[in-house]
Each structure stands twice: as structure tokens, then as C-alpha cells.
Design an enzyme around this catalytic site. Structure first.
Site, PDB file in Angstrom:
ATOM      1  N   SER A 141      -0.157  -8.974   2.035  1.00  0.00           N
ATOM      2  CA  SER A 141      -1.618  -9.066   2.054  1.00  0.00           C
ATOM      3  C   SER A 141      -2.080 -10.400   1.498  1.00  0.00           C
ATOM      4  O   SER A 141      -1.417 -10.983   0.620  1.00  0.00           O
ATOM      5  CB  SER A 141      -2.214  -7.931   1.207  1.00  0.00           C
ATOM      6  OG  SER A 141      -3.585  -8.135   0.973  1.00  0.00           O
ATOM      7  N   TYR A 166      -3.143  -3.200  -6.195  1.00  0.00           N
ATOM      8  CA  TYR A 166      -2.778  -3.330  -4.779  1.00  0.00           C
ATOM      9  C   TYR A 166      -2.086  -4.672  -4.537  1.00  0.00           C
ATOM     10  O   TYR A 166      -1.013  -4.739  -3.929  1.00  0.00           O
ATOM     11  CB  TYR A 166      -4.018  -3.202  -3.901  1.00  0.00           C
ATOM     12  CG  TYR A 166      -3.778  -3.551  -2.453  1.00  0.00           C
ATOM     13  CD1 TYR A 166      -2.899  -2.805  -1.676  1.00  0.00           C
ATOM     14  CD2 TYR A 166      -4.417  -4.639  -1.852  1.00  0.00           C
ATOM     15  CE1 TYR A 166      -2.659  -3.117  -0.351  1.00  0.00           C
ATOM     16  CE2 TYR A 166      -4.193  -4.952  -0.524  1.00  0.00           C
ATOM     17  CZ  TYR A 166      -3.318  -4.197   0.223  1.00  0.00           C
ATOM     18  OH  TYR A 166      -3.078  -4.507   1.539  1.00  0.00           O
TER      19      TYR A 166
END
Length: 356
Positions: A141, A166
Site C-alpha cells: 500500500s 494498517y
């Protein structure tokens, strides 16, 4: 080619399965997904049903869907033993920066334990002289860049200061994959996705969430008072990038010390063209009106609220994609207006009658 695509009921996974079925038949694809309720399950069911319909048009290919959890090691090992995958594309993950602040357990289970199970299964795919997995491709990501001051973000930049759990799990995935590439000579490629959007996407993303609120007459919150930029990347461009990368595994090579050089790569998958958040909102509202999702006299100003930055967010994302262009001859190119137009048209067909 026999390929495992985890997260195949997810946004990118669904589109990737469709692309491979329609352009690379004959092929055997095993889709794997937990179909959890992190967001509207009806969208996931819509994706799965569409893939079943598409698969019937390609009888020379084999498409199999299996519902399961990445954290179930016995299930994963059984899957690898039965199908002997040539390629693994691990897109299954618990996504979302803000959700990780309030629900950390989901990220540890899926993104760390689940990914470890995939790595171990890839490792043991070589047991007893088997040819094994020839390429592991996995989702990382743009969140790994944290509050990086240098733009555009390059895969050569240090990414040691995540702003959310995350982001930390995604950076951990890259480190784990590197270790397995080094120790077991497994070709692996990490993909740092930048704000992927499009039809049948994730309702927790801004463009989708804004639309849901506006159609109900609710107020949308514009973070950092509108002083944000995002490198919005249309899903078709993402899938084109992933498809090319699948066929371009890092080469196995030996170093001067007689040990393998890790066959390991990481690429940014972005549009290389960050858009101001206020411009994004303006284009979205124009395309929603054009598609008939919202009336032409809708009072947008009455439904906007400017608020501070949220924890875990960053003011700018901007992908340096020179490595993707160099190695695969491809650069994402879909304009934000074209992408949001396709989303608005899909939204009208899928949702409008239910919400009005």
C-alpha cells in the site's frame, strides 16, 4: 497456468480474475475469499456472481471459487497441495487506515498471520523436488510511505515510520516477503497501490462514501479543510499493471558469495498525477448529476463540512512509477473524470432504485 488469487471477491481481485479469464484463456484460476462483512456483502456477491457468469463463456478455462480464511493454515496448505499453483497473487487483506485504529485484531489476523501462511505454503511448494510457485505477487500500500516529505514517493525512499497499524502490517508484508525470497529463493513482487477507485469498488473509500451520503441528504466531511491531494488510480489501470507484473517475475541470480540474490521487487501502482481533494469533489458531483444519480439542482454547498485531518491520514500521496514504466512499458492513464463517470454510471444501475 494455474493461479491462486486471494481476495477474489474484493475490488481489485474481482477485476483481475475477470481480466485473466477474458484475455488469457485457457487458464485455471482459483479464487479465495472470506467474504467478510467489513463492507456491504451484496457488492461482494455481485462480483462473485459476475465472475461465475463470465466463466461460463470460457469453458476451456477452469474457474473455482473457495470461501475460506487466510489465517486458517490447514485450509491454505490443503489448497496448495491440491492445486500446485504456478503463480500466487495475494490481494486478500484487511484494508483501511481508520478501521485499523479501532479494530486492530483484524489486521494482525489477516495481514500478518494470513500472509505468513501464504509465504509458508509457497516455501513448501518446493518440497520433494516440486517445481513450486514461480511468482508470488502481493498487495502492499502507499500507506507505507507515512508522512514522507519527499514527493513523488519512490520505492527507493525509506519507509520506517508508518502512521497506522494498517501501514505497519503492509510494510511488514514487504519485509517478510524479502526474507522468504532470500532464504528460499522465492520470486516475489510487492505492489504499493495508490487510492484505487472505480465501479463496484469499496464503499469505505471517499468517492463511494460521499455518494452514499449525498444521495441520502447527509453531510460529507472534507478532511484537512480540503488541503489534501491523492494519486487516484483507476482499477482497470491497476489490473493492467498487475497482469503484466504476473508474467515478469524477478530473476533468480546467484551473488558473488555463492548465495542467492533475493528475487524480490516492489513497485508503485499509481496514476502519477495527484488531484486536489476539492477538485475531486467537484468532478464527482458533476458526474453524479450527469449520470442522474443526483438532481441537477442539488445543493452541494449545504452538504459539505470542512474538518481537520484524521489520525493516520497524510496530506499528499504521489507515486513515482518510473520503475513500472521501465520494466513493463506501462503507465496508468485513465483521467479522474473518466473513472468517476464510469463509477457514477455503475452506481446508478446498481443502487439507485434501492436508495430513492
Amino acid at each position: 497456468m494455474t493461479i491462486l488469487i486471494t481476495g477474489s471477491a474484493g475490488f481489485i481481485g474481482f477485476n483481475l480474475v475477470e481480466q485473466l479469464l477474458t484475455t488469457e484463456s485457457p487458464i485455471r484460476i482459483v479464487g479465495f475469499d472470506s467474504v467478510n462483512d467489513y463492507y456491504d456483502v451484496s457488492i461482494k456477491e455481485y462480483r462473485l456472481n459476475r465472475l461465475r457468469q463470465i466463466a461460463t463463456r470460457y469453458p476451456e478455462s477452469d474457474y473455482i471459487f473457495i470461501k475460506g480464511n487466510l489465517a486458517d493454515k490447514v485450509c491454505i496448505n490443503r489448497l496448495f497441495a491440491e492445486y500446485r499453483f504456478d503463480v500466487v497473487v495475494n490481494l486478500a487483506a484487511q484494508a483501511g487506515v481508520r478501521y485499523s485504529i479501532t479494530n486492530p485484531d483484524a489486521y494482525i489476523e489477516s495481514n500478518l498471520i494470513g500472509f505468513y501462511n501464504i509465504l509458508e505454503a509457497c516455501r513448501h511448494s518446493y518440497d520433494n523436488g516440486q517445481s513450486g510457485v514461480k511468482h508470488l505477487v502481493y498487495a502492499s500500500s502507499s500507506s507505507v510511505y507515512g508522512n514522507n516529505k519527499k514527493i513523488p514517493y519512490s520505492t527507493d525512499d525509506k519507509v520506517d515510520n508508518p502512521l497506522s497499524l494498517y501501514a505497519a502490517t503492509k510494510k511488514s508484508n514487504e519485509l517478510m516477503a524479502h526474507a522468504y525470497s532470500k532464504l528460499y529463493n522465492i520470486p516475489s513482487t510487492g505492489l504499493r497501490f495508490f487510492t484505487v477507485y472505480g465501479p463496484a469498488g469499496r464503499p469505505d473509500m471517499a468517492y463511494f462514501g460521499f455518494t452514499n451520503k449525498l444521495i441520502k441528504g447527509e453531510t460529507i466531511q472534507i478532511f484537512n479543510y480540503g488541503n489534501c491531494k491523492r494519486d487516484f488510480t483507476y482499477v482497470d489501470d491497476v489490473v493492467e499493471s498487475v497482469q503484466r507484473i504476473i508474467h515478469g517475475a524477478p530473476q533468480r541470480e546467484m551473488g558473488e558469495d555463492g548465495l542467492p540474490i533475493p528475487p524480490y521487487k516492489v513497485y508503485n501502482i499509481g496514476n502519477n498525477d495527484p488531484e486536489n481533494l476539492l477538485d475531486f469533489v467537484q468532478i464527482l458531483q458533476e458526474e453524479l448529476m450527469r449520470a442522474g444519480v443526483l438532481p441537477e439542482d442539488y445543493d452541494f454547498e449545504a452538504h459539505k463540512q470542512f474538518v481537520p485531518m484524521q489520525a493516520g491520514d497524510v496530506p499528499v500521496t504521489y507515486a513515482d512509477i518510473s520503475a513500472l514504466e521501465r520494466d513493463f512499458g506501462f503507465k496508468p492513464h485513465t483521467s479522474l473524470r473518466d473513472g468517476l463517470r464510469k463509477f457514477a454510471e455503475w452506481y446508478k444501475g446498481f443502487y439507485l432504485n434501492d436508495l430513492l
